[in-house]
Write an enzyme that holds these catalytic residues in place. Structure first.
Site, short mmCIF file in Angstrom:
data_model
loop_
_atom_site.label_atom_id
_atom_site.label_comp_id
_atom_site.label_asym_id
_atom_site.label_seq_id
_atom_site.Cartn_x
_atom_site.Cartn_y
_atom_site.Cartn_z
N ASP A 148 72.79 -8.22 -74.15
CA ASP A 148 73.23 -8.83 -72.90
C ASP A 148 74.67 -9.28 -73.10
O ASP A 148 75.30 -8.96 -74.13
CB ASP A 148 72.27 -9.96 -72.46
CG ASP A 148 72.37 -11.20 -73.36
OD1 ASP A 148 73.08 -11.16 -74.39
OD2 ASP A 148 71.72 -12.20 -73.02
N HIS A 149 75.19 -10.06 -72.14
CA HIS A 149 76.59 -10.50 -72.24
C HIS A 149 76.83 -11.35 -73.49
O HIS A 149 77.87 -11.22 -74.13
CB HIS A 149 76.98 -11.28 -70.98
CG HIS A 149 76.07 -12.44 -70.71
ND1 HIS A 149 74.78 -12.26 -70.24
CD2 HIS A 149 76.22 -13.77 -70.88
CE1 HIS A 149 74.21 -13.44 -70.12
NE2 HIS A 149 75.05 -14.37 -70.51
N HIS B 105 56.33 -4.51 -94.12
CA HIS B 105 54.98 -5.01 -93.81
C HIS B 105 54.60 -4.85 -92.35
O HIS B 105 53.43 -4.62 -92.04
CB HIS B 105 54.87 -6.49 -94.19
CG HIS B 105 54.83 -6.73 -95.67
ND1 HIS B 105 54.46 -7.94 -96.22
CD2 HIS B 105 55.12 -5.91 -96.71
CE1 HIS B 105 54.52 -7.85 -97.55
NE2 HIS B 105 54.93 -6.63 -97.87
N ASN B 106 55.56 -5.03 -91.45
CA ASN B 106 55.23 -5.05 -90.02
C ASN B 106 55.61 -3.76 -89.29
O ASN B 106 55.34 -3.64 -88.09
CB ASN B 106 55.91 -6.24 -89.34
CG ASN B 106 55.64 -7.55 -90.05
OD1 ASN B 106 56.54 -8.12 -90.68
ND2 ASN B 106 54.40 -8.02 -90.03
N GLY C 242 68.51 -14.27 -79.61
CA GLY C 242 67.56 -13.25 -80.09
C GLY C 242 66.17 -13.47 -79.54
O GLY C 242 65.32 -12.58 -79.61
N CYS D 56 71.02 -10.70 -78.19
CA CYS D 56 71.32 -11.63 -77.11
C CYS D 56 71.86 -12.90 -77.75
O CYS D 56 72.25 -12.88 -78.92
CB CYS D 56 70.11 -11.88 -76.20
SG CYS D 56 68.71 -12.72 -76.96
N GLY D 57 71.92 -13.99 -77.01
CA GLY D 57 72.50 -15.20 -77.57
C GLY D 57 71.70 -15.74 -78.74
O GLY D 57 72.22 -16.00 -79.82
N GLY E 127 65.01 -14.22 -76.28
CA GLY E 127 64.65 -13.54 -75.04
C GLY E 127 64.43 -12.04 -75.26
O GLY E 127 63.48 -11.46 -74.74
C1 RB5 Z 1 72.23 -16.12 -72.20
O1 RB5 Z 1 72.91 -17.29 -71.90
C2 RB5 Z 1 71.07 -16.40 -73.14
O2 RB5 Z 1 70.10 -17.16 -72.50
C3 RB5 Z 1 70.49 -15.13 -73.69
O3 RB5 Z 1 71.50 -14.40 -74.31
C4 RB5 Z 1 69.41 -15.27 -74.72
O4 RB5 Z 1 69.79 -16.15 -75.73
C5 RB5 Z 1 68.07 -15.54 -74.21
O5 RB5 Z 1 67.09 -15.66 -74.95
#
Ligand code: RB5
Length: 147
Positions: free
Chosen positions: A9-10, A98-99, A68, A65-66, A70
């Protein structure tokens, strides 16, 4: 040549770019599923896109992601995906051995680029050991065990 899908993501964009460049330079065929800017977006969309590709191609994937968190939650909704959020090289080593994890999740706000590169190397340089671990993985499906 080893094919690897990568997406973010961003919040994970900058680290994703660094990882993709590094993997390319080391001879991997990197399929970059996006994003391609730091414009705010929704991480599940990117996670689902990558997971469909990893399941279809039976290859490995990396999601950033920020935190990890999500990405790993979204990825683990896919029955064919075993996503591991790793913050250490040992996590990544065991996730493969293992996984039989097929998706590595990283948090760009948690893990710096040097450690992330080491975690990616540990993920790619280890493979599944099978045996008792295969039985345990088969029990991950919610309907596989006794209630
Ligand atoms: C984005 O702000 C953030 O919520 C996303 O990157 C991530 O960390 C979600 O789990």
């Amino acid at each position: 040549m080893r094919r690897i899908h990568i997406a973010s993501d961003h919040a994970g964009f900058v680290l994703k770019q660094a990882l993709a460049r590094h993997l390319n330079e080391r001879g991997c065929e990197v399929a970059d599923d996006g994003v391609f800017t730091e414009e705010s977006c929704d991480y599940p969309v990117m996670a689902h896109k990558l997971c469909h590709a990893v399941a279809r191609e039976e290859c490995l994937g990396i999601l950033v992601c920020g935190s990890g968190l999500g990405m790993s939650m979204a990825a683990n909704r896919h029955p064919e995906i075993r996503a591991a959020l790793c913050t250490t090289e040992l996590h990544a080593n065991l996730a493969r051995r293992h996984n039989n994890a097929n998706v590595l999740c990283l948090g760009a706000r948690i893990t710096g680029v040097e450690l992330a590169l080491a975690i990616v190397a540990a993920f790619l340089n280890n493979s599944f050991e099978g045996g008792r671990h295969a039985r345990r993985i088969s029990l991950l499906a919610p309907l596989a065990g006794n209630r």
